[in-house]
Design a protein around this motif. Structure first.
Motif, PDB file in Angstrom:
ATOM      1  N   GLY A  57       0.787  -1.223   0.000  1.00 29.76           N
ATOM      2  CA  GLY A  57       0.000   0.000   0.000  1.00 29.76           C
ATOM      3  C   GLY A  57       0.819   1.274   0.000  1.00 29.76           C
ATOM      4  O   GLY A  57       0.260   2.368  -0.158  1.00 29.76           O
ATOM      5  N   ILE A  58       2.141   1.157   0.172  1.00 29.10           N
ATOM      6  CA  ILE A  58       2.973   2.357   0.304  1.00 29.10           C
ATOM      7  C   ILE A  58       2.888   3.271  -0.921  1.00 29.10           C
ATOM      8  O   ILE A  58       2.746   4.490  -0.770  1.00 29.10           O
ATOM      9  CB  ILE A  58       4.435   1.968   0.634  1.00 29.10           C
ATOM     10  N   PRO A  59       2.940   2.750  -2.162  1.00 27.35           N
ATOM     11  CA  PRO A  59       2.817   3.672  -3.311  1.00 27.35           C
ATOM     12  C   PRO A  59       1.516   4.466  -3.313  1.00 27.35           C
ATOM     13  O   PRO A  59       1.488   5.619  -3.749  1.00 27.35           O
ATOM     14  CB  PRO A  59       2.894   2.728  -4.524  1.00 27.35           C
ATOM     15  N   MET A 178       5.201   3.493  -8.326  1.00 30.63           N
ATOM     16  CA  MET A 178       5.784   4.730  -7.809  1.00 30.63           C
ATOM     17  C   MET A 178       5.752   5.833  -8.868  1.00 30.63           C
ATOM     18  O   MET A 178       5.588   7.011  -8.539  1.00 30.63           O
ATOM     19  CB  MET A 178       7.210   4.491  -7.333  1.00 30.63           C
ATOM     20  N   ALA A 179       5.893   5.466 -10.137  1.00 31.97           N
ATOM     21  CA  ALA A 179       5.784   6.466 -11.203  1.00 31.97           C
ATOM     22  C   ALA A 179       4.401   7.098 -11.181  1.00 31.97           C
ATOM     23  O   ALA A 179       4.254   8.331 -11.287  1.00 31.97           O
ATOM     24  CB  ALA A 179       6.054   5.815 -12.561  1.00 31.97           C
ATOM     25  N   GLU A 180       3.371   6.276 -11.025  1.00 34.72           N
ATOM     26  CA  GLU A 180       2.008   6.812 -10.929  1.00 34.72           C
ATOM     27  C   GLU A 180       1.855   7.707  -9.705  1.00 34.72           C
ATOM     28  O   GLU A 180       1.253   8.787  -9.779  1.00 34.72           O
ATOM     29  CB  GLU A 180       0.992   5.669 -10.860  1.00 34.72           C
ATOM     30  N   ALA A 181       2.406   7.267  -8.557  1.00 31.93           N
ATOM     31  CA  ALA A 181       2.296   8.052  -7.327  1.00 31.93           C
ATOM     32  C   ALA A 181       2.918   9.434  -7.504  1.00 31.93           C
ATOM     33  O   ALA A 181       2.364  10.451  -7.056  1.00 31.93           O
ATOM     34  CB  ALA A 181       2.970   7.313  -6.167  1.00 31.93           C
ATOM     35  N   LEU A 182       4.064   9.491  -8.177  1.00 35.79           N
ATOM     36  CA  LEU A 182       4.757  10.759  -8.363  1.00 35.79           C
ATOM     37  C   LEU A 182       4.032  11.659  -9.367  1.00 35.79           C
ATOM     38  O   LEU A 182       4.005  12.887  -9.213  1.00 35.79           O
ATOM     39  CB  LEU A 182       6.200  10.502  -8.797  1.00 35.79           C
ATOM     40  N   GLU A 188       7.154  15.702 -12.807  1.00 41.88           N
ATOM     41  CA  GLU A 188       7.485  15.205 -14.137  1.00 41.88           C
ATOM     42  C   GLU A 188       8.300  13.935 -13.930  1.00 41.88           C
ATOM     43  O   GLU A 188       9.333  13.966 -13.274  1.00 41.88           O
ATOM     44  CB  GLU A 188       8.324  16.233 -14.903  1.00 41.88           C
ATOM     45  N   VAL A 189       7.847  12.824 -14.509  1.00 40.43           N
ATOM     46  CA  VAL A 189       8.445  11.527 -14.175  1.00 40.43           C
ATOM     47  C   VAL A 189       9.097  10.890 -15.395  1.00 40.43           C
ATOM     48  O   VAL A 189       8.491  10.790 -16.465  1.00 40.43           O
ATOM     49  CB  VAL A 189       7.381  10.563 -13.593  1.00 40.43           C
ATOM     50  N   THR A 190      10.341  10.459 -15.202  1.00 39.97           N
ATOM     51  CA  THR A 190      11.049   9.643 -16.184  1.00 39.97           C
ATOM     52  C   THR A 190      11.330   8.290 -15.544  1.00 39.97           C
ATOM     53  O   THR A 190      11.801   8.223 -14.399  1.00 39.97           O
ATOM     54  CB  THR A 190      12.383  10.297 -16.597  1.00 39.97           C
ATOM     55  N   VAL A 191      11.029   7.220 -16.260  1.00 42.58           N
ATOM     56  CA  VAL A 191      11.326   5.863 -15.781  1.00 42.58           C
ATOM     57  C   VAL A 191      12.452   5.289 -16.629  1.00 42.58           C
ATOM     58  O   VAL A 191      12.330   5.215 -17.859  1.00 42.58           O
ATOM     59  CB  VAL A 191      10.080   4.949 -15.849  1.00 42.58           C
ATOM     60  N   VAL A 192      13.542   4.905 -15.968  1.00 36.66           N
ATOM     61  CA  VAL A 192      14.687   4.309 -16.656  1.00 36.66           C
ATOM     62  C   VAL A 192      14.663   2.809 -16.388  1.00 36.66           C
ATOM     63  O   VAL A 192      14.730   2.365 -15.237  1.00 36.66           O
ATOM     64  CB  VAL A 192      16.015   4.934 -16.170  1.00 36.66           C
ATOM     65  N   ASN A 193      14.567   2.038 -17.454  1.00 35.09           N
ATOM     66  CA  ASN A 193      14.315   0.609 -17.357  1.00 35.09           C
ATOM     67  C   ASN A 193      15.346  -0.161 -18.174  1.00 35.09           C
ATOM     68  O   ASN A 193      15.544   0.122 -19.353  1.00 35.09           O
ATOM     69  CB  ASN A 193      12.889   0.329 -17.890  1.00 35.09           C
ATOM     70  N   ARG A 194      15.963  -1.158 -17.574  1.00 30.65           N
ATOM     71  CA  ARG A 194      16.975  -1.927 -18.300  1.00 30.65           C
ATOM     72  C   ARG A 194      16.352  -2.922 -19.275  1.00 30.65           C
ATOM     73  O   ARG A 194      17.019  -3.413 -20.188  1.00 30.65           O
ATOM     74  CB  ARG A 194      17.886  -2.658 -17.312  1.00 30.65           C
ATOM     75  N   VAL A 254      13.725   7.555  -7.168  1.00 30.52           N
ATOM     76  CA  VAL A 254      13.164   6.407  -6.456  1.00 30.52           C
ATOM     77  C   VAL A 254      13.692   5.138  -7.100  1.00 30.52           C
ATOM     78  O   VAL A 254      13.615   4.973  -8.322  1.00 30.52           O
ATOM     79  CB  VAL A 254      11.617   6.416  -6.495  1.00 30.52           C
ATOM     80  N   LEU A 255      14.241   4.270  -6.279  1.00 34.87           N
ATOM     81  CA  LEU A 255      14.750   2.986  -6.762  1.00 34.87           C
ATOM     82  C   LEU A 255      13.618   1.967  -6.707  1.00 34.87           C
ATOM     83  O   LEU A 255      13.098   1.661  -5.639  1.00 34.87           O
ATOM     84  CB  LEU A 255      15.924   2.519  -5.902  1.00 34.87           C
TER      85      LEU A 255
END
Length: 466
Positions: A57-59, A178-182, A188-194, A254-255
């Motif tokens: 529930g934290i996010p 967490m991206a949605e939460a932010l 403004e959110v950027t998600v860096v994904n391997r 955020v990690l």
């Protein structure tokens, strides 16, 4: 250091629990239901400030949907103590002495140490967030999200951060949520994904739909990108996330890379660990080779009933079930946990994401031959107001037609349909058997052929042809 006798006071047996969240306190509570304080002393150690909280529930707390921290706490320390559980907060177990049947614990605040003997032991040490060994990863403004304290620290940072640029590292469940939460907090959110696409628990073709939905929300998705370092400003705070090819400005990071089983204590004690680093247990959740030690929650590996192999699946649903089973057995009863089929659901704003069973690469890894089908349908009868598109992907074993996995991406009403597939997988049903399932129908709830059944019908044709 102090040391007492081999049993609890008054000759009672003593159950020691390491870890005060879902699995640990469920086990303690269930054992207490079966055996009263006059028969069984229960001592539980928790290194944090809280017990029995919902990490899932934290996010939603960070994003504002859940208004306050206490809503995430199922049972407070005071409630546990009122039920006769000797709960010791801010106390970290640092050693398990298996031959001596005792644990060493340290008071986090004072540093004082003491030994506590046990007759029965429960290990529920949970998981630790993956924190890559990168330059700048420990800088102010860089957050992991695993405990309520982590959530509060992130909220405090959000409140005092002037800039509105956030970078989330990782695009699994935690990263996406967490991206949605932010976004909800106005960043403004950027998600860096391997990975090739977000949500690696899905096949890439289904992950691509999540990618498009995230972009539609204004989230910048950067796939196939490995973070090399976190850059800091003159004040020491994080200012950017760097990959091999680019830099992404960040006032906050955020990690969300995932978690690993927290089994350092168990490893040092010589207890058996699996290929994923989690403790290995039998069907009663007893640590293999140890009659009086049980383990559950995010620190164990579980049997995947579809693949037949051990798997690491850190979910609160499993942790609570493990706790019930462990508490029943440690309290003198009998219960088993047969395994999982790998069901999980999530969402990005109004996009619902669900999966159960095996992905294509999982099936290949265990040597299964299979066919896949993907269908487009709607959540309700097409003519009924609010009908929303839904994509269902289904894997079925070649020739036998046994269901192997289902993935669903859609709008309202999509995610929980995966439960139909979870039941079918547990029952080892074929897709042909699934086509005859007597599912509930009315236009506000589904088309006359539910999307799951449409996929099953298509899969029947394909496995027969194969």
């Amino acid at each position: 250091m102090s040391m007492s006798g081999g049993r609890g006071s008054g000759g009672r047996e003593r159950l020691v629990v390491i870890g005060g969240d879902a699995a640990g306190m469920s086990a303690a509570s269930q054992a207490r239901r079966l055996r009263g304080p006059e028969e069984l002393e229960i001592v539980a150690f928790e290194r944090g400030h809280s017990t029995s909280f919902s990490a899932c529930g934290i996010p939603y707390w960070v994003g504002g949907e859940v208004p306050e921290r206490d809503r995430l706490i199922a049972r407070t320390p005071e409630e546990h103590r009122a039920r006769g559980i000797d709960l010791r907060l801010r106390t970290e177990v640092t050693e398990i002495d298996v031959p001596g049947q005792r644990v060493r614990a340290r008071d986090v605040d004072s540093g004082a140490e003491s030994w506590t003997p046990y007759d029965r032991l429960v290990i529920a040490t949970g998981a630790r967030p993956v924190r890559p060994d990168l330059p700048g990863v420990d800088a102010p403004g860089v957050h992991g999200v695993q405990t309520l304290d982590d959530g509060q620290a992130l909220l405090d940072t959000l409140a005092r951060t002037r800039g509105r640029r956030a970078v989330v590292v990782g695009a699994g469940y935690i990263g996406v949520e967490m991206a949605e939460a932010l976004i909800n907090r106005g960043f403004e959110v950027t998600v860096v994904n391997r990975g090739k696409e977000p949500m690696s628990t899905l096949d890439p073709d289904m992950g691509r739909m999540v990618h498009r939905a995230m972009q539609g929300l204004g989230i910048t998705m950067v796939n196939n990108a490995e973070v090399t370092k976190l850059l800091t400003g003159e004040d020491g705070r994080v200012r950017a996330v760097a990959t091999e090819h680019a830099e992404y400005p960040a006032d906050l990071v955020v990690l969300g890379i995932g978690v690993r089983p927290e089994t350092a204590l168990a490893r040092a004690a010589g207890l058996p660990l699996g290929a994923h680093g989690g403790l290995l247990t039998d069907l009663a959740m007893r640590v293999r080779g140890h009659e009086n030690i049980w383990a559950g929650g995010d620190c164990v590996e579980v049997l995947n009933l579809v693949s037949g192999q051990e798997q690491y699946v850190p979910l609160g649903t499993h942790a609570n079930k493990h706790g019930q089973v462990i508490g029943t057995n440690a309290g003198g009863g009998y219960a088993t946990f047969p395994g999982v089929v790998g069901t999980a659901v999530s969402k990005v704003c109004d996009l619902e994401i669900a999966r159960t069973g095996l992905r294509e690469k999982d099936a290949r890894r265990v040597g299964l031959r299979f066919e896949t089908v993907t269908i487009e349908s709607t959540s309700r009868a097409g003519y009924y107001p609010g009908a929303a598109p839904m994509t269902v992907k289904m894997l079925a074993e070649l020739r036998t037609g046994r269901l192997l996995g289902v993935q669903i991406v859609g709008r309202e009403g999509a995610a929980k349909r995966v439960d139909i597939a979870a039941v079918a997988l547990t029952a080892q049903m074929t897709v042909e058997q699934m086509t005859a399932l007597d599912l509930g129908y009315a236009p506000p709830f589904s088309p006359v052929w539910d999307p799951i059944l449409v996929a099953a019908r298509k899969a029947v044709s394909k496995v027969r042809a194969g």
